[in-house]
Design a protein around this motif. Structure first.
Motif, PDB file in Angstrom:
ATOM      1  N   THR A   2       0.872  -1.215   0.111  1.00 43.43           N
ATOM      2  CA  THR A   2      -0.122  -0.046  -0.038  1.00 43.43           C
ATOM      3  C   THR A   2       0.698   1.258  -0.109  1.00 43.43           C
ATOM      4  OG1 THR A   2      -1.850  -1.157   1.305  1.00 43.43           O
ATOM      5  CG2 THR A   2      -1.675   1.211   1.105  1.00 43.43           C
ATOM      6  N   ARG A   3       0.611   2.273  -0.906  1.00 46.62           N
ATOM      7  CA  ARG A   3       1.427   3.413  -1.059  1.00 46.62           C
ATOM      8  C   ARG A   3       0.490   4.352  -0.532  1.00 46.62           C
ATOM      9  NH1 ARG A   3       5.288   4.331  -6.164  1.00 46.62           N
ATOM     10  NH2 ARG A   3       6.177   5.804  -4.709  1.00 46.62           N
ATOM     11  N   ILE A   4       1.144   5.246   0.285  1.00 41.63           N
ATOM     12  CA  ILE A   4       0.417   6.374   0.890  1.00 41.63           C
ATOM     13  C   ILE A   4       1.203   7.736   0.838  1.00 41.63           C
ATOM     14  CG2 ILE A   4      -0.270   7.400   3.419  1.00 41.63           C
ATOM     15  CD1 ILE A   4      -0.550   4.395   4.316  1.00 41.63           C
ATOM     16  N   GLN A  45       0.598   7.188  -8.310  1.00 38.03           N
ATOM     17  CA  GLN A  45      -0.805   6.448  -7.767  1.00 38.03           C
ATOM     18  C   GLN A  45      -0.626   6.108  -6.546  1.00 38.03           C
ATOM     19  OE1 GLN A  45      -3.803   7.123  -9.446  1.00 38.03           O
ATOM     20  NE2 GLN A  45      -4.664   6.302  -7.510  1.00 38.03           N
ATOM     21  N   TYR A  46      -1.401   6.897  -5.608  1.00 36.74           N
ATOM     22  CA  TYR A  46      -1.458   6.540  -4.049  1.00 36.74           C
ATOM     23  C   TYR A  46      -2.738   5.633  -3.840  1.00 36.74           C
ATOM     24  CZ  TYR A  46       2.702   9.478  -3.828  1.00 36.74           C
ATOM     25  OH  TYR A  46       3.716   9.836  -3.996  1.00 36.74           O
ATOM     26  N   ASP A  47      -2.638   4.809  -2.732  1.00 38.17           N
ATOM     27  CA  ASP A  47      -3.848   3.990  -2.175  1.00 38.17           C
ATOM     28  C   ASP A  47      -4.538   4.899  -1.395  1.00 38.17           C
ATOM     29  OD1 ASP A  47      -3.238   1.426  -4.058  1.00 38.17           O
ATOM     30  OD2 ASP A  47      -1.368   1.611  -2.677  1.00 38.17           O
ATOM     31  N   LEU A  48      -3.921   5.981  -0.518  1.00 37.81           N
ATOM     32  CA  LEU A  48      -4.211   6.558   0.386  1.00 37.81           C
ATOM     33  C   LEU A  48      -3.492   7.922   0.551  1.00 37.81           C
ATOM     34  CD1 LEU A  48      -6.207   6.969   3.281  1.00 37.81           C
ATOM     35  CD2 LEU A  48      -4.201   5.936   4.295  1.00 37.81           C
ATOM     36  N   SER A  72      -8.061   9.082 -11.349  1.00 41.87           N
ATOM     37  CA  SER A  72      -7.664   8.247 -10.623  1.00 41.87           C
ATOM     38  C   SER A  72      -7.559   8.288  -9.199  1.00 41.87           C
ATOM     39  CB  SER A  72      -6.032   8.421 -11.268  1.00 41.87           C
ATOM     40  OG  SER A  72      -5.677   9.700 -11.076  1.00 41.87           O
ATOM     41  N   TYR A  73      -8.247   9.467  -8.821  1.00 42.43           N
ATOM     42  CA  TYR A  73      -8.321   9.770  -7.277  1.00 42.43           C
ATOM     43  C   TYR A  73      -9.881   9.926  -6.927  1.00 42.43           C
ATOM     44  CZ  TYR A  73      -3.258   9.738  -6.706  1.00 42.43           C
ATOM     45  OH  TYR A  73      -2.040   9.442  -6.579  1.00 42.43           O
ATOM     46  N   THR A  76     -10.077   7.123  -4.177  1.00 43.23           N
ATOM     47  CA  THR A  76      -9.028   6.889  -3.103  1.00 43.23           C
ATOM     48  C   THR A  76      -9.286   7.557  -1.847  1.00 43.23           C
ATOM     49  OG1 THR A  76      -7.589   6.995  -5.251  1.00 43.23           O
ATOM     50  CG2 THR A  76      -6.610   7.334  -2.941  1.00 43.23           C
ATOM     51  N   ILE A 119      -8.545   1.281   3.683  1.00 43.02           N
ATOM     52  CA  ILE A 119      -8.000   0.647   2.614  1.00 43.02           C
ATOM     53  C   ILE A 119      -8.291  -0.924   2.503  1.00 43.02           C
ATOM     54  CG2 ILE A 119      -6.114   2.133   2.599  1.00 43.02           C
ATOM     55  CD1 ILE A 119      -4.267  -0.169   3.685  1.00 43.02           C
TER      56      ILE A 119
END
Length: 120
Positions: A2-4, A45-48, A72-73, A76, A119
């Motif tokens: 997960t990318r934050i 691209q972030y997951d959160l 893309s957000y 999110t 998430i």
């Protein structure tokens, strides 16, 4: 993984959030204001996204509005981490598209649990 993206103009708060989340196994990038965060979000691209509300250049509410305009957000999760706790400010954040609200100061366990909840 997960990318934050952690966004806060306070170095100490940002560093604490990054430390807590990395320690919990997340991949975390950071930005010091909404403008820098928006630029980063357009490249990665972030997951959160976790954002303070009151920041120079572009505040958190405006950041949420800008992110929600990007396809893309659109869905999110975006959590606000702030000292602001009035119903009016929370409503403003919700109308902008914020997913949730964490009031500073917070417990590290609460931050990690909230992140995991949004998430999943």
């Amino acid at each position: 993984m997960t990318r934050i993206l952690a966004v806060d103009d306070s170095n100490s708060i940002r560093e604490m959030v990054v430390f807590i989340l990395k320690d919990a196994g997340f991949d975390v990038d950071e930005a010091q204001d909404g403008q820098q965060a928006l630029q980063s979000a357009q490249k990665t691209q972030y997951d959160l996204i976790l954002s303070d509300v009151n920041m120079p250049n572009m505040g958190g509410i405006e950041l949420v509005q800008q992110l929600r305009q990007l396809s893309s957000y659109r869905f999110t999760p975006i959590l606000m981490i702030t000292t602001e706790s009035t119903k009016e400010k929370k409503l403003e954040g919700k109308k902008a598209g914020a997913t949730g609200w964490i009031v500073k100061p917070f417990q590290p366990e609460h931050l990690v649990a909230t992140v995991k909840r949004v998430i999943d």
